[in-house]
Design an enzyme around this catalytic site. Structure first.
Site, PDB file in Angstrom:
ATOM      1  N   ASP A   8       0.869  -1.180   0.000  1.00  0.00           N
ATOM      2  CA  ASP A   8       0.000   0.000   0.000  1.00  0.00           C
ATOM      3  C   ASP A   8       0.908   1.232   0.000  1.00  0.00           C
ATOM      4  O   ASP A   8       2.136   1.121  -0.189  1.00  0.00           O
ATOM      5  CB  ASP A   8      -1.003  -0.040   1.168  1.00  0.00           C
ATOM      6  CG  ASP A   8      -0.351   0.165   2.523  1.00  0.00           C
ATOM      7  OD1 ASP A   8       0.904   0.241   2.596  1.00  0.00           O
ATOM      8  OD2 ASP A   8      -1.081   0.249   3.525  1.00  0.00           O
ATOM      9  N   CYS A  65       3.043  -3.355   4.099  1.00  0.00           N
ATOM     10  CA  CYS A  65       2.204  -2.212   4.470  1.00  0.00           C
ATOM     11  C   CYS A  65       2.828  -1.624   5.731  1.00  0.00           C
ATOM     12  O   CYS A  65       3.927  -2.043   6.112  1.00  0.00           O
ATOM     13  CB  CYS A  65       0.733  -2.603   4.648  1.00  0.00           C
ATOM     14  SG  CYS A  65       0.392  -3.721   6.010  1.00  0.00           S
ATOM     15  N   THR A  67       2.339  -1.741   9.146  1.00  0.00           N
ATOM     16  CA  THR A  67       2.693  -2.718  10.181  1.00  0.00           C
ATOM     17  C   THR A  67       2.921  -4.116   9.629  1.00  0.00           C
ATOM     18  O   THR A  67       3.454  -4.974  10.326  1.00  0.00           O
ATOM     19  CB  THR A  67       1.563  -2.847  11.216  1.00  0.00           C
ATOM     20  OG1 THR A  67       0.396  -3.346  10.538  1.00  0.00           O
ATOM     21  CG2 THR A  67       1.255  -1.520  11.876  1.00  0.00           C
ATOM     22  N   HIS A  98      10.319 -23.175   8.950  1.00  0.00           N
ATOM     23  CA  HIS A  98       9.283 -23.822   9.753  1.00  0.00           C
ATOM     24  C   HIS A  98       7.871 -23.672   9.174  1.00  0.00           C
ATOM     25  O   HIS A  98       7.049 -24.565   9.342  1.00  0.00           O
ATOM     26  CB  HIS A  98       9.272 -23.248  11.178  1.00  0.00           C
ATOM     27  CG  HIS A  98      10.449 -23.684  11.994  1.00  0.00           C
ATOM     28  ND1 HIS A  98      10.612 -23.330  13.307  1.00  0.00           N
ATOM     29  CD2 HIS A  98      11.526 -24.456  11.673  1.00  0.00           C
ATOM     30  CE1 HIS A  98      11.747 -23.859  13.782  1.00  0.00           C
ATOM     31  NE2 HIS A  98      12.320 -24.536  12.796  1.00  0.00           N
ATOM     32  N   HIS A 133       7.183 -30.033  10.592  1.00  0.00           N
ATOM     33  CA  HIS A 133       6.625 -28.739  10.180  1.00  0.00           C
ATOM     34  C   HIS A 133       5.600 -28.921   9.061  1.00  0.00           C
ATOM     35  O   HIS A 133       4.604 -28.192   9.002  1.00  0.00           O
ATOM     36  CB  HIS A 133       7.751 -27.790   9.758  1.00  0.00           C
ATOM     37  CG  HIS A 133       8.698 -27.518  10.878  1.00  0.00           C
ATOM     38  ND1 HIS A 133       8.318 -26.833  12.005  1.00  0.00           N
ATOM     39  CD2 HIS A 133       9.991 -27.891  11.064  1.00  0.00           C
ATOM     40  CE1 HIS A 133       9.342 -26.763  12.837  1.00  0.00           C
ATOM     41  NE2 HIS A 133      10.368 -27.406  12.290  1.00  0.00           N
TER      42      HIS A 133
HETATM   43  C1  RB5 Z   1      -1.957   2.645   6.498  1.00  0.00           C
HETATM   44  O1  RB5 Z   1      -2.025   3.840   7.196  1.00  0.00           O
HETATM   45  C2  RB5 Z   1      -1.819   1.466   7.454  1.00  0.00           C
HETATM   46  O2  RB5 Z   1      -2.978   1.299   8.174  1.00  0.00           O
HETATM   47  C3  RB5 Z   1      -1.480   0.214   6.703  1.00  0.00           C
HETATM   48  O3  RB5 Z   1      -0.331   0.416   5.965  1.00  0.00           O
HETATM   49  C4  RB5 Z   1      -1.216  -1.018   7.538  1.00  0.00           C
HETATM   50  O4  RB5 Z   1      -0.315  -0.758   8.576  1.00  0.00           O
HETATM   51  C5  RB5 Z   1      -2.401  -1.722   8.005  1.00  0.00           C
HETATM   52  O5  RB5 Z   1      -2.316  -2.813   8.592  1.00  0.00           O
END
Ligand code: RB5
Length: 142
Positions: A8, A65, A67, A98, A133
């Site tokens: 993203d 993305c 996180t 694994h 595994h």
């Molecule tokens: C975008 O702001 C953020 O929410 C996205 O990149 C991600 O971290 C969502 O899980």
């Protein structure tokens, strides 16, 4: 070897750097977007990458993305996808050894580009161990 990549907006810059790194390493990155830093919704790129990997072309992928969790949650809705979040070399290795992750997920806002490349390299360079595994992986589908 082809590798699907997607991000993203939060992972866009890292995706651009990773594509260059993968090319330098002799891989053939296939870009599923996003194609600019404009805000998008991660499922819009995660689902097409997962659908392609489920069909085997490309056989593996890397998603990013902020996180990593939005990508991982979305990708893992697909029955044949094992998307694993990793943020350092050791976890990158173990998510292949694994879990035999067929998509690596990187937390773009919480990892340096150097750590991201090292994590991807470790995942790509490691073999799945199989054995116990594989038995565990066989128990995952609902
Ligand atoms: C975008 O702001 C953020 O929410 C996205 O990149 C991600 O971290 C969502 O899980």
């Amino acid at each position: 070897m082809k590798i699907g990549v997607c991000s993203d907006h939060a992972g866009f810059e890292l995706k651009c750097r990773l594509i260059g790194h993968l090319r330098d390493m002799g891989y053939e990155p296939v870009d599923f977007g996003t194609f600019s830093p404009e805000s998008i919704d991660y499922p819009d790129v995660a689902h097409p990458l997962a659908a392609a990997v489920e069909k085997g072309d490309p056989a593996i992928g890397i998603a990013m993305c902020g996180t990593g969790n939005g990508m991982a949650i979305t990708l893992n809705k697909h029955q044949k996808i094992r998307a694993g979040l990793a943020w350092d070399r050791k976890i990158g290795e173990l998510v292949k050894r694994h879990n035999n992750a067929n998509i690596l997920v990187l937390p773009a806002r919480f990892i340096s580009p150097e750590e991201a490349m090292a994590t991807a390299d470790a995942w790509l360079d490691t073999e799945f161990e199989g054995g116990r595994h594989q038995r565990r992986i066989d128990k995952i589908p609902l």
